[in-house]
Design an enzyme around this catalytic site. Structure first.
Site, PDB file in Angstrom:
ATOM      1  CD  GLU A 121      75.473  31.891 101.742  1.00  0.00           C
ATOM      2  OE1 GLU A 121      76.662  31.888 102.135  1.00  0.00           O
ATOM      3  OE2 GLU A 121      74.518  31.628 102.490  1.00  0.00           O
ATOM      4  CG  HIS A 173      78.448  35.099 104.679  1.00  0.00           C
ATOM      5  ND1 HIS A 173      78.459  35.786 105.874  1.00  0.00           N
ATOM      6  CD2 HIS A 173      77.235  34.468 104.623  1.00  0.00           C
ATOM      7  CE1 HIS A 173      77.309  35.593 106.505  1.00  0.00           C
ATOM      8  NE2 HIS A 173      76.554  34.812 105.771  1.00  0.00           N
TER       9      HIS A 173
END
Length: 352
Positions: free
Chosen positions: A18, A21
């Site tokens: 994550e 991202h």
């Protein structure tokens, strides 16, 4: 203790995914509304600037919620208002960061423990390897033109082609110190004792140390390549029906595997426990990267497929239609997760 270790292992892998991202979205000027680890209700959250950072109750999963990601938004910082290449970079960053994590963890393993060289320690009497002249000290380099770097390449090849004839290329070090490349054609022979097709080769279970930074980097990189190849071949085996549902491990069984890893290696000291956990992290991180790149709706690979079509067409696909496809994919993935979860529980508690 095993649950805590499992939470730390999965949490780190998901965090890095994550974070990939997140950091690329920030670099591309995209607004990030929430960065969370876990799924379900929030246990803890704090807001810094425009972004809410959250820890949620279930440690399996995570998200990086971006402005205008799934809806039209006129804000120039919205995800869907950025160029298609910026969006591709943001979506691809998650799996790429998983591969980067796997690489750096693999460097630790190679530096400390070395690599499993495909060097023979002996051959079994009366088996094809002995009959064709292979002997202890030979270094296997190719199997039917497939490069062999670590001994696991041989075991993986034999798993996929148990009874197929194979041309083995190997290097033999002669008494005068020169190296000579040779080939041998081996036909696997079924062993009643081991109940399997065998070439009759033996290798040391211990790893060989590496010398120098270059070799450490080379074998560290290959560790990632090996697990990526293994993940892809495992998927191919699933489609061929060579992998049974019981062979697929979900979160519950992964906790059990972590528990077994800790218990089996505790007698050898904490260093061995940590090395085996790091090795497991390399496997999981590389696998997560591969699985997320599959062109399945709701996964990063599914979104990349839509963005690739947009890049070719020069215009985006209707967001409502794309959203429906991703929703259908999410439903199917949730169904698969429920199946794997109950299968894990059944295997652990009811089929012993």
């Amino acid at each position: 203790m095993s649950i805590i270790v499992a939470v730390l292992v999965f949490g780190m892998i998901i965090l890095i995914h994550e974070f990939g991202h997140f950091i690329v979205a920030k670099q591309c000027g995209i607004g990030v509304l929430e960065f969370s680890i876990g799924m379900g209700p929030r246990l803890f959250c704090v807001t810094r600037g425009e972004t809410r950072y959250s820890i949620k109750i279930f440690p399996f999963g995570g998200s990086c919620m971006m402005l205008g990601e799934d809806e039209n938004d006129k804000d120039p910082r919205a995800f869907n208002n950025k160029s298609v290449w910026a969006r591709i970079a943001v979506i691809a960053a998650g799996p790429v960061f998983n591969f980067i994590l796997a690489f750096f963890l693999a460097l630790v393993i190679i530096h400390v423990a070395g690599h499993d060289a495909p060097r023979l320690t002996g051959v079994l009497d009366g088996m094809p390897a002995q009959e064709q002249g292979l002997e202890a000290g030979d270094l296997i380099t190719k199997l039917n033109r497939e490069r062999v770097v670590v001994y696991r390449d041989i075991t993986m090849y034999m798993m996929l082609h148990p009874s197929d004839p194979v041309t083995v290329e190997y290097v033999r070090t002669l008494k005068d110190g020169r190296s000579e490349t040779r080939t041998a054609r081996l036909v696997p022979r079924y062993s009643e004792e081991y109940q399997a097709y065998m070439l009759g080769i033996q290798a040391n279970a211990y790893r060989e140390p590496v010398t120098g930074v270059a070799d450490t980097v080379r074998y560290g990189a290959y560790e990632v390549v090996y697990w990526v190849k293994t993940a892809i071949k495992s998927i191919q085996m699933m489609f061929r029906g060579q992998v049974k549902p019981d062979d697929i491990a979900g979160p519950v069984r992964m906790v059990s595997i972590i528990d077994e890893t800790v218990e089996e290696n505790r007698q050898y000291g904490m260093e061995m426990v940590l090395l085996n956990l790091i090795n497991l992290c390399v496997l999981l991180s590389a696998n997560l990267g591969v699985m997320n790149l599959l062109p399945i709706p709701a996964l990063d690979g599914g979104r990349l497929a839509f963005l690739a079509v947009e890049a070719v067409r020069g215009k985006p696909i209707d967001k409502e239609k794309e959203g429906m496809v991703h929703m259908a994919g999410m439903v199917l993935l949730m169904g698969l997760m429920v199946f794997v979860l109950f299968n894990d529980i059944a295997l652990l508690f009811f089929r012993k």
